[in-house]
Design a protein around this motif. Structure first.
Motif, PDB file in Angstrom:
ATOM      1  N   PRO A  97       0.818  -1.226   0.000  1.00 12.47           N
ATOM      2  CA  PRO A  97       0.000   0.000   0.000  1.00 12.47           C
ATOM      3  C   PRO A  97       0.846   1.269   0.000  1.00 12.47           C
ATOM      4  N   LYS A  98       1.938   1.260   0.770  1.00 11.50           N
ATOM      5  CA  LYS A  98       2.797   2.441   0.814  1.00 11.50           C
ATOM      6  C   LYS A  98       3.460   2.676  -0.534  1.00 11.50           C
ATOM      7  N   GLY A  99       3.912   1.610  -1.187  1.00 13.11           N
ATOM      8  CA  GLY A  99       4.532   1.750  -2.504  1.00 13.11           C
ATOM      9  C   GLY A  99       3.572   2.335  -3.528  1.00 13.11           C
ATOM     10  N   ILE A 100       2.320   1.854  -3.514  1.00 14.78           N
ATOM     11  CA  ILE A 100       1.345   2.368  -4.470  1.00 14.78           C
ATOM     12  C   ILE A 100       0.974   3.812  -4.135  1.00 14.78           C
ATOM     13  N   ARG A 101       0.842   4.128  -2.848  1.00 11.27           N
ATOM     14  CA  ARG A 101       0.550   5.530  -2.468  1.00 11.27           C
ATOM     15  C   ARG A 101       1.646   6.468  -2.954  1.00 11.27           C
ATOM     16  N   GLU A 102       2.895   6.032  -2.874  1.00 10.96           N
ATOM     17  CA  GLU A 102       3.997   6.862  -3.343  1.00 10.96           C
ATOM     18  C   GLU A 102       3.911   7.096  -4.856  1.00 10.96           C
ATOM     19  N   MET A 103       3.555   6.068  -5.603  1.00 10.12           N
ATOM     20  CA  MET A 103       3.379   6.239  -7.046  1.00 10.12           C
ATOM     21  C   MET A 103       2.264   7.226  -7.340  1.00 10.12           C
ATOM     22  N   VAL A 104       1.164   7.101  -6.604  1.00 17.44           N
ATOM     23  CA  VAL A 104       0.042   8.022  -6.801  1.00 17.44           C
ATOM     24  C   VAL A 104       0.458   9.448  -6.454  1.00 17.44           C
ATOM     25  N   ARG A 105       1.207   9.604  -5.382  1.00 15.05           N
ATOM     26  CA  ARG A 105       1.608  10.943  -4.926  1.00 15.05           C
ATOM     27  C   ARG A 105       2.390  11.700  -5.991  1.00 15.05           C
ATOM     28  N   VAL A 106       3.287  11.011  -6.693  1.00 16.61           N
ATOM     29  CA  VAL A 106       4.172  11.730  -7.619  1.00 16.61           C
ATOM     30  C   VAL A 106       3.570  11.902  -9.010  1.00 16.61           C
ATOM     31  N   VAL A 107       2.395  11.310  -9.244  1.00 13.83           N
ATOM     32  CA  VAL A 107       1.730  11.456 -10.538  1.00 13.83           C
ATOM     33  C   VAL A 107       0.821  12.681 -10.522  1.00 13.83           C
ATOM     34  N   LYS A 108       0.788  13.380 -11.647  1.00 12.45           N
ATOM     35  CA  LYS A 108      -0.057  14.562 -11.774  1.00 12.45           C
ATOM     36  C   LYS A 108      -1.536  14.181 -11.738  1.00 12.45           C
TER      37      LYS A 108
END
Length: 278
Positions: free
Chosen positions: A126-137
């Motif tokens: 979950p943390k890995g996916i949240r990080e991907m979401v965070r850096v995407v516009k």
């Protein structure tokens, strides 16, 4: 339950197998990387982030499309090999050593973030996916490619069958809890993780990857270089050199039988391709 390895242990494990991984694994998965980015709608000129990039099976096809690619990985050796592979193909790919659990990148800075056989290995998915979401516009996409139903992954069934030739009581990888590579095998788990991370317009498609192996040794090399977990499992059995030899001989027979005695044996693997929009 086994304890997840620390960051330094994980880095060292992947550094150790990087050269073999680059030689045997990455070329077989570039096709799959292209399938993922095409479904996610990557186009030339977009900024693309590859998380846990390995030696480039997702970054290479993204760069071929003309995307501006940043490849991140915990293993510096993997990234060195990625740069070499990109250079050989005349591609420009930026690389940075980085832990996907805590990306050292600004919010809303990429058009798309992807991970192929990467985030699925994280102790904290979950943390890995949240990080991907965070850096995407906003409006950008997140892509995850991960192994699907383990009962249909033929390289696993070949490995289990070969090991059983010397250890009849071996029943495969322990599944409670599932090993890291199979955490996202259930497409509904992948869909749920995307939704929990705030993504919408989520699509999860299970496709079939076909790999070709001409000899049992070819398949053995592919297996032992594919992931540190494979060698950990084999090591836990305390196999002798003679037993390993029998396993390879058994794989040779299995590959020859599948190929019909000529050409390459085709093994199929189901893969979940998940795409969501921020």
């Amino acid at each position: 339950m086994t304890t997840a390895p620390g960051k330094e242990d994980t880095r060292a494990a992947w550094d150790r197998i990087a050269s073999g991984y680059d030689r045997t694994i990455t070329p077989t998965h570039i096709w799959l990387g292209n399938e993922g980015i095409c479904r996610a709608g990557l186009r030339g000129g977009m900024r693309f982030l590859d998380v846990a990039a390995g030696s480039g099976a997702l970054s290479i096809p993204a760069a071929r499309l003309g995307a501006q690619v940043l490849a991140t990985d915990l293993s510096p050796v993997m990234l060195e090999l990625l740069r070499a592979r990109a250079c050989q193909q005349g591609l420009n790919i930026e690389t940075r050593i980085m832990d996907g659990h805590a990306l050292e990148l600004e919010d809303n800075s990429f058009d798309m973030a992807g991970s192929q056989f990467g985030v699925m290995l994280f102790p904290d998915i979950p943390k890995g996916i949240r990080e991907m979401v965070r850096v995407v516009k906003p409006g950008g996409c997140v892509l995850v490619n991960a192994f699907a139903d383990p009962h249909k992954i033929e390289f696993l069934s070949f490995l289990v069958g070969a090991v059983q030739s010397v250890r009849p009581d071996f029943d495969g990888l322990p599944m409670d809890p599932p090993p890291l590579p199979l955490q996202l095998a259930d497409p509904e788990r992948l869909r749920s993780e995307f939704a929990t991370a705030g993504l919408k317009d989520i699509k999860v498609e299970t496709i079939t990857e076909i790999m070709e192996h001409r000899t049992g040794k070819d398949l053995w090399d592919w297996l032992v270089w594919s992931n540190p977990i494979v060698e950990t499992v084999l090591g836990s059995l305390n196999l002798t050199n003679d037993e390993r030899g029998v396993i390879q001989e058994t794989l040779e027979k299995m590959v020859r039988k599948r190929s019909g005695g000529s050409g390459a044996a085709k093994l199929t693997n189901p893969v979940n391709i998940g795409v969501g929009r921020k």
